[in-house]
Scaffold this motif. Structure first.
Motif, mmCIF file in Angstrom:
data_model
loop_
_atom_site.group_PDB
_atom_site.id
_atom_site.type_symbol
_atom_site.label_atom_id
_atom_site.label_comp_id
_atom_site.label_asym_id
_atom_site.label_seq_id
_atom_site.Cartn_x
_atom_site.Cartn_y
_atom_site.Cartn_z
ATOM 1 N N LEU A 152 -4.751 1.787 -59.887
ATOM 2 C CA LEU A 152 -3.993 0.638 -59.391
ATOM 3 C C LEU A 152 -2.782 0.486 -60.295
ATOM 4 C CD1 LEU A 152 -3.538 -1.815 -57.563
ATOM 5 C CD2 LEU A 152 -4.944 -3.137 -59.146
ATOM 6 N N LEU A 153 -1.592 0.658 -59.698
ATOM 7 C CA LEU A 153 -0.344 0.594 -60.442
ATOM 8 C C LEU A 153 0.513 -0.544 -59.923
ATOM 9 C CD1 LEU A 153 0.627 4.378 -60.198
ATOM 10 C CD2 LEU A 153 -0.715 3.288 -61.995
ATOM 11 N N GLN A 154 1.150 -1.276 -60.835
ATOM 12 C CA GLN A 154 2.148 -2.255 -60.425
ATOM 13 C C GLN A 154 3.493 -1.542 -60.488
ATOM 14 O OE1 GLN A 154 2.446 -5.765 -62.839
ATOM 15 N NE2 GLN A 154 3.923 -6.715 -61.478
ATOM 16 N N THR A 155 4.180 -1.456 -59.341
ATOM 17 C CA THR A 155 5.455 -0.750 -59.276
ATOM 18 C C THR A 155 6.575 -1.714 -58.882
ATOM 19 O OG1 THR A 155 5.464 -0.163 -56.924
ATOM 20 C CG2 THR A 155 4.168 1.259 -58.397
ATOM 21 N N GLU A 156 7.781 -1.226 -58.920
ATOM 22 C CA GLU A 156 8.949 -2.011 -58.485
ATOM 23 C C GLU A 156 8.821 -2.430 -57.022
ATOM 24 O OE1 GLU A 156 11.530 -3.091 -60.159
ATOM 25 O OE2 GLU A 156 11.607 -1.888 -61.967
ATOM 26 N N ALA A 157 8.026 -1.675 -56.239
ATOM 27 C CA ALA A 157 7.891 -1.954 -54.811
ATOM 28 C C ALA A 157 6.576 -2.645 -54.469
ATOM 29 C CB ALA A 157 8.004 -0.644 -54.030
ATOM 30 N N GLY A 158 5.829 -3.114 -55.467
ATOM 31 C CA GLY A 158 4.554 -3.777 -55.230
ATOM 32 C C GLY A 158 3.400 -2.995 -55.852
ATOM 33 N N PHE A 159 2.193 -3.484 -55.618
ATOM 34 C CA PHE A 159 1.010 -2.812 -56.147
ATOM 35 C C PHE A 159 0.687 -1.595 -55.293
ATOM 36 C CE2 PHE A 159 0.582 -6.916 -58.130
ATOM 37 C CZ PHE A 159 0.073 -6.601 -59.377
ATOM 38 N N LEU A 160 0.370 -0.485 -55.957
ATOM 39 C CA LEU A 160 0.062 0.772 -55.287
ATOM 40 C C LEU A 160 -1.323 1.231 -55.715
ATOM 41 C CD1 LEU A 160 0.836 3.379 -53.692
ATOM 42 C CD2 LEU A 160 1.908 4.198 -55.802
ATOM 43 N N THR A 161 -2.207 1.466 -54.730
ATOM 44 C CA THR A 161 -3.514 2.039 -55.030
ATOM 45 C C THR A 161 -3.501 3.504 -54.624
ATOM 46 O OG1 THR A 161 -4.472 1.454 -52.892
ATOM 47 C CG2 THR A 161 -4.773 -0.122 -54.668
ATOM 48 N N ILE A 162 -4.120 4.310 -55.465
ATOM 49 C CA ILE A 162 -4.258 5.736 -55.200
ATOM 50 C C ILE A 162 -5.743 6.048 -55.294
ATOM 51 C CG2 ILE A 162 -3.690 8.062 -55.990
ATOM 52 C CD1 ILE A 162 -1.228 6.489 -57.406
ATOM 53 N N LYS A 163 -6.291 6.601 -54.226
ATOM 54 C CA LYS A 163 -7.707 6.933 -54.197
ATOM 55 C C LYS A 163 -7.863 8.442 -54.094
ATOM 56 C CE LYS A 163 -8.965 2.542 -52.236
ATOM 57 N NZ LYS A 163 -9.619 1.782 -51.203
ATOM 58 N N GLY A 164 -8.896 8.958 -54.763
ATOM 59 C CA GLY A 164 -9.100 10.387 -54.722
ATOM 60 C C GLY A 164 -10.329 10.825 -55.488
ATOM 61 N N LYS A 165 -10.294 12.059 -55.932
ATOM 62 C CA LYS A 165 -11.420 12.671 -56.631
ATOM 63 C C LYS A 165 -10.874 13.382 -57.874
ATOM 64 C CE LYS A 165 -14.892 16.231 -55.808
ATOM 65 N NZ LYS A 165 -15.378 17.199 -54.827
#
Length: 96
Positions: A39-52
């Motif tokens: 979970l990253l807070q970016t200039e464009a909002g919060f971004l979730t990245i899901k994976g393995k």
């Protein structure tokens, strides 16, 4: 004299290579991460990245750059203004 750029230019890029490497700019803060979700807070909002087998390869908050490696299943921006209850549910789980 007219100011042609009254607001700071927001710059946020996501480059994915073969679903195995992400280079992200415009990162303000890494809220949380493990081998399955970031979970990253970016200039464009919060971004979730899901994976393995996700892991952070490089992090520089001074320049706002993060590199992540692993297998990417999904990426999603979470913005409470646009997604309402879904965003509240995620933030409720994260910030208990």
């Amino acid at each position: 004299m007219m100011d042609t750029n009254p607001k700071k230019q927001i710059r946020h890029d996501v480059v994915m290579i073969n679903r195995k490497k992400l280079d992200i700019t415009g990162v303000l803060k890494v809220e949380s991460f493990d081998h399955e979700e970031f979970l990253l807070q970016t200039e464009a909002g919060f971004l979730t990245i899901k994976g393995k087998n996700l892991h952070m390869k490089n992090l520089s908050l001074e320049t706002g750059q993060v590199s992540i490696e692993g297998i990417v299943f999904a990426m999603e921006y979470i913005d409470e203004a646009y997604q309402g209850e879904k965003a509240k549910g995620l933030f409720g789980r994260i910030f208990k």
